[in-house]
Design a protein around this motif. Structure first.
Motif, PDB file in Angstrom:
ATOM      1  N   ASN A 101       0.845  -1.190   0.000  1.00 20.62           N
ATOM      2  CA  ASN A 101       0.000   0.000   0.000  1.00 20.62           C
ATOM      3  C   ASN A 101       0.883   1.244   0.000  1.00 20.62           C
ATOM      4  N   PHE A 102       0.572   2.224  -0.874  1.00 20.65           N
ATOM      5  CA  PHE A 102       1.383   3.438  -0.896  1.00 20.65           C
ATOM      6  C   PHE A 102       0.601   4.696  -0.588  1.00 20.65           C
ATOM      7  N   VAL A 103      -0.742   4.649  -0.592  1.00 20.29           N
ATOM      8  CA  VAL A 103      -1.566   5.761  -0.108  1.00 20.29           C
ATOM      9  C   VAL A 103      -2.666   5.168   0.768  1.00 20.29           C
ATOM     10  N   PRO A 104      -2.644   5.384   2.092  1.00 19.50           N
ATOM     11  CA  PRO A 104      -3.650   4.797   2.971  1.00 19.50           C
ATOM     12  C   PRO A 104      -5.046   5.312   2.652  1.00 19.50           C
ATOM     13  N   THR A 105      -6.045   4.478   2.918  1.00 24.22           N
ATOM     14  CA  THR A 105      -7.428   4.900   2.709  1.00 24.22           C
ATOM     15  C   THR A 105      -7.913   5.733   3.874  1.00 24.22           C
ATOM     16  N   GLY A 106      -8.989   6.459   3.634  1.00 24.39           N
ATOM     17  CA  GLY A 106      -9.629   7.261   4.680  1.00 24.39           C
ATOM     18  C   GLY A 106     -10.978   7.738   4.189  1.00 24.39           C
ATOM     19  N   ILE A 107     -11.843   8.082   5.119  1.00 18.30           N
ATOM     20  CA  ILE A 107     -13.166   8.554   4.751  1.00 18.30           C
ATOM     21  C   ILE A 107     -13.045   9.857   3.955  1.00 18.30           C
ATOM     22  N   GLY A 108     -13.643   9.866   2.771  1.00 18.19           N
ATOM     23  CA  GLY A 108     -13.629  11.064   1.940  1.00 18.19           C
ATOM     24  C   GLY A 108     -12.387  11.245   1.105  1.00 18.19           C
ATOM     25  N   ARG A 109     -11.564  10.216   0.995  1.00 22.39           N
ATOM     26  CA  ARG A 109     -10.371  10.331   0.146  1.00 22.39           C
ATOM     27  C   ARG A 109     -10.023   8.963  -0.418  1.00 22.39           C
ATOM     28  N   TRP A 110      -9.226   8.986  -1.506  1.00 20.17           N
ATOM     29  CA  TRP A 110      -8.804   7.763  -2.171  1.00 20.17           C
ATOM     30  C   TRP A 110      -7.552   7.194  -1.532  1.00 20.17           C
ATOM     31  N   GLY A 111      -7.490   5.867  -1.437  1.00 20.66           N
ATOM     32  CA  GLY A 111      -6.284   5.163  -1.062  1.00 20.66           C
ATOM     33  C   GLY A 111      -5.873   4.244  -2.208  1.00 20.66           C
ATOM     34  N   PHE A 112      -4.555   3.994  -2.327  1.00 23.17           N
ATOM     35  CA  PHE A 112      -4.047   3.213  -3.453  1.00 23.17           C
ATOM     36  C   PHE A 112      -3.041   2.171  -2.968  1.00 23.17           C
ATOM     37  N   SER A 113      -3.015   1.064  -3.675  1.00 17.02           N
ATOM     38  CA  SER A 113      -2.007   0.038  -3.444  1.00 17.02           C
ATOM     39  C   SER A 113      -1.636  -0.571  -4.794  1.00 17.02           C
ATOM     40  N   ALA A 114      -0.719  -1.543  -4.775  1.00 15.16           N
ATOM     41  CA  ALA A 114      -0.295  -2.211  -6.003  1.00 15.16           C
ATOM     42  C   ALA A 114       0.098  -3.638  -5.671  1.00 15.16           C
ATOM     43  N   TYR A 115      -0.148  -4.555  -6.615  1.00 15.56           N
ATOM     44  CA  TYR A 115       0.334  -5.915  -6.432  1.00 15.56           C
ATOM     45  C   TYR A 115       0.654  -6.521  -7.790  1.00 15.56           C
ATOM     46  N   ALA A 116       1.447  -7.591  -7.733  1.00 12.11           N
ATOM     47  CA  ALA A 116       1.850  -8.290  -8.952  1.00 12.11           C
ATOM     48  C   ALA A 116       2.100  -9.748  -8.617  1.00 12.11           C
ATOM     49  N   GLY A 117       2.065 -10.587  -9.654  1.00  9.70           N
ATOM     50  CA  GLY A 117       2.301 -12.008  -9.444  1.00  9.70           C
ATOM     51  C   GLY A 117       2.132 -12.781 -10.727  1.00  9.70           C
ATOM     52  N   GLY A 118       1.901 -14.065 -10.573  1.00  2.00           N
ATOM     53  CA  GLY A 118       1.721 -14.921 -11.729  1.00  2.00           C
ATOM     54  C   GLY A 118       1.052 -16.212 -11.308  1.00  2.00           C
ATOM     55  N   SER A 119       0.744 -17.081 -12.283  1.00  7.26           N
ATOM     56  CA  SER A 119       0.163 -18.380 -11.980  1.00  7.26           C
ATOM     57  C   SER A 119       0.933 -19.461 -12.726  1.00  7.26           C
ATOM     58  N   PHE A 120       0.997 -20.662 -12.104  1.00  6.82           N
ATOM     59  CA  PHE A 120       1.780 -21.757 -12.627  1.00  6.82           C
ATOM     60  C   PHE A 120       0.971 -23.048 -12.559  1.00  6.82           C
ATOM     61  N   ASP A 121       1.207 -23.929 -13.497  1.00 10.45           N
ATOM     62  CA  ASP A 121       0.628 -25.266 -13.459  1.00 10.45           C
ATOM     63  C   ASP A 121       1.405 -26.091 -12.436  1.00 10.45           C
ATOM     64  N   ALA A 122       0.704 -26.596 -11.395  1.00  8.99           N
ATOM     65  CA  ALA A 122       1.392 -27.315 -10.326  1.00  8.99           C
ATOM     66  C   ALA A 122       2.008 -28.621 -10.811  1.00  8.99           C
ATOM     67  N   ALA A 123       1.455 -29.230 -11.849  1.00  8.01           N
ATOM     68  CA  ALA A 123       1.957 -30.515 -12.342  1.00  8.01           C
ATOM     69  C   ALA A 123       3.185 -30.352 -13.239  1.00  8.01           C
ATOM     70  N   THR A 124       3.173 -29.340 -14.089  1.00  7.13           N
ATOM     71  CA  THR A 124       4.245 -29.184 -15.074  1.00  7.13           C
ATOM     72  C   THR A 124       5.214 -28.049 -14.755  1.00  7.13           C
ATOM     73  N   GLY A 125       4.793 -27.111 -13.886  1.00  7.35           N
ATOM     74  CA  GLY A 125       5.610 -25.944 -13.606  1.00  7.35           C
ATOM     75  C   GLY A 125       5.509 -24.866 -14.655  1.00  7.35           C
ATOM     76  N   GLU A 126       4.665 -25.064 -15.663  1.00  2.65           N
ATOM     77  CA  GLU A 126       4.517 -24.086 -16.745  1.00  2.65           C
ATOM     78  C   GLU A 126       3.946 -22.772 -16.208  1.00  2.65           C
ATOM     79  N   ASN A 127       4.551 -21.659 -16.615  1.00  3.18           N
ATOM     80  CA  ASN A 127       4.052 -20.334 -16.257  1.00  3.18           C
ATOM     81  C   ASN A 127       2.828 -20.029 -17.111  1.00  3.18           C
ATOM     82  N   LEU A 128       1.656 -19.896 -16.464  1.00  8.21           N
ATOM     83  CA  LEU A 128       0.406 -19.707 -17.194  1.00  8.21           C
ATOM     84  C   LEU A 128       0.062 -18.242 -17.415  1.00  8.21           C
ATOM     85  N   SER A 129       0.413 -17.376 -16.463  1.00  4.75           N
ATOM     86  CA  SER A 129       0.047 -15.960 -16.598  1.00  4.75           C
ATOM     87  C   SER A 129       0.937 -15.102 -15.730  1.00  4.75           C
ATOM     88  N   ALA A 130       0.955 -13.805 -16.036  1.00  7.23           N
ATOM     89  CA  ALA A 130       1.599 -12.786 -15.214  1.00  7.23           C
ATOM     90  C   ALA A 130       0.667 -11.596 -15.165  1.00  7.23           C
TER      91      ALA A 130
END
Length: 253
Positions: A101-130
């Motif tokens: 989180n880089f801007v906390p939320t509060g009543i009457g104002r916007w708060g912002f955060s960011a995240y990133a990651g990916g998904s993998f096939d557990a059987a093959t290890g193939e990267n499915l998405s980012a």
């Protein structure tokens, strides 16, 4: 708002938005897809889990443990594990995520955060998405908030890039009950029209205390398959000992 409160906010948001990123697994705010910008206390952990069934016999069972750490700034790390059946085919995917989180939320104002990651096939290890997402939250009051999400998804299975979006509304209408309604999806070229059609969920959360909550949710076109879904989810939280309760730090929601 002090540094401890800022660190608190970082935890909760990381795990939530895997939903818009991974086509076969959604995980923002538990089984909901649209993430909030708020987060939890450094050192706290939780385990979200849910089961979803669709009218076309598709099925999904998800476990999503997460904890908030502070290597240089508060970050929530989570690992969404999804055992799913789609068109009669079974798969298991793993979706690691990190959020801050880089801007906390509060009543009457916007708060912002960011995240990133990916998904993998557990059987093959193939990267499915980012994916990468910016969640924004505007608090109308202590019991109502609007969440907006915007981001990017690379579906490596078809080598296509999408813009992801989401809008949600949360209302805590009693001390223990919260109603959520949300629309979300991904925009871009696709050979399957339902994949880029809007998706919808609405449900009620029962939270009798700071530790446990349960959700009952109805959804439509949740994974881009144009079916109706029913989801039952739970969350078990392990807060930091002596930390201020969540509803006192970030409002009742």
């Amino acid at each position: 708002m002090g540094w401890a409160e800022k660190r608190t906010g970082i935890a909760f948001a990381i795990a939530l938005f895997a939903a818009l990123a991974a086509p076969d697994a959604y995980a923002a705010n538990g089984a909901y897809a649209v993430d909030a910008a708020d987060i939890s206390e450094v050192g706290s952990c939780k385990v979200e889990s849910w089961m979803s069934v669709a009218t076309n016999t598709d099925f999904s069972a998800v476990a999503n443990p997460s904890c908030v750490v502070n290597p240089f700034t508060p970050i929530e790390l989570s690992l969404n594990t999804n055992r799913a059946r789609s068109d009669g085919e079974w798969s298991t995917t793993l979706s690691p995520k990190a959020k801050t989180n880089f801007v906390p939320t509060g009543i009457g104002r916007w708060g912002f955060s960011a995240y990133a990651g990916g998904s993998f096939d557990a059987a093959t290890g193939e990267n499915l998405s980012a994916f990468a997402v910016i969640p924004a939250t505007y608090r109308l009051s202590e019991t109502m908030r609007i969440n907006l999400n915007g981001g990017w998804l690379w579906d490596r299975t078809v080598d296509r890039h999408y813009l992801t979006y989401g809008i949600g509304f949360d209302w805590k209408f009693t001390d223990t009950l919260q109603w959520t309604i949300e629309a979300f999806g991904q925009a871009g070229a696709s050979d399957t029209p339902s994949v880029v059609q809007p998706r919808f969920q609405t449900g009620v959360r029962y939270r009798p205390n700071e530790i446990f909550s349960v959700d009952v949710i109805y959804g439509r076109n949740i994974t881009g398959e144009n079916a109706n879904w029913i989801t039952l989810g739970t969350t078990i939280r392990f807060p930091v000992e002596g930390a201020q309760p969540e509803h006192r730090r970030t409002g009742h929601l």
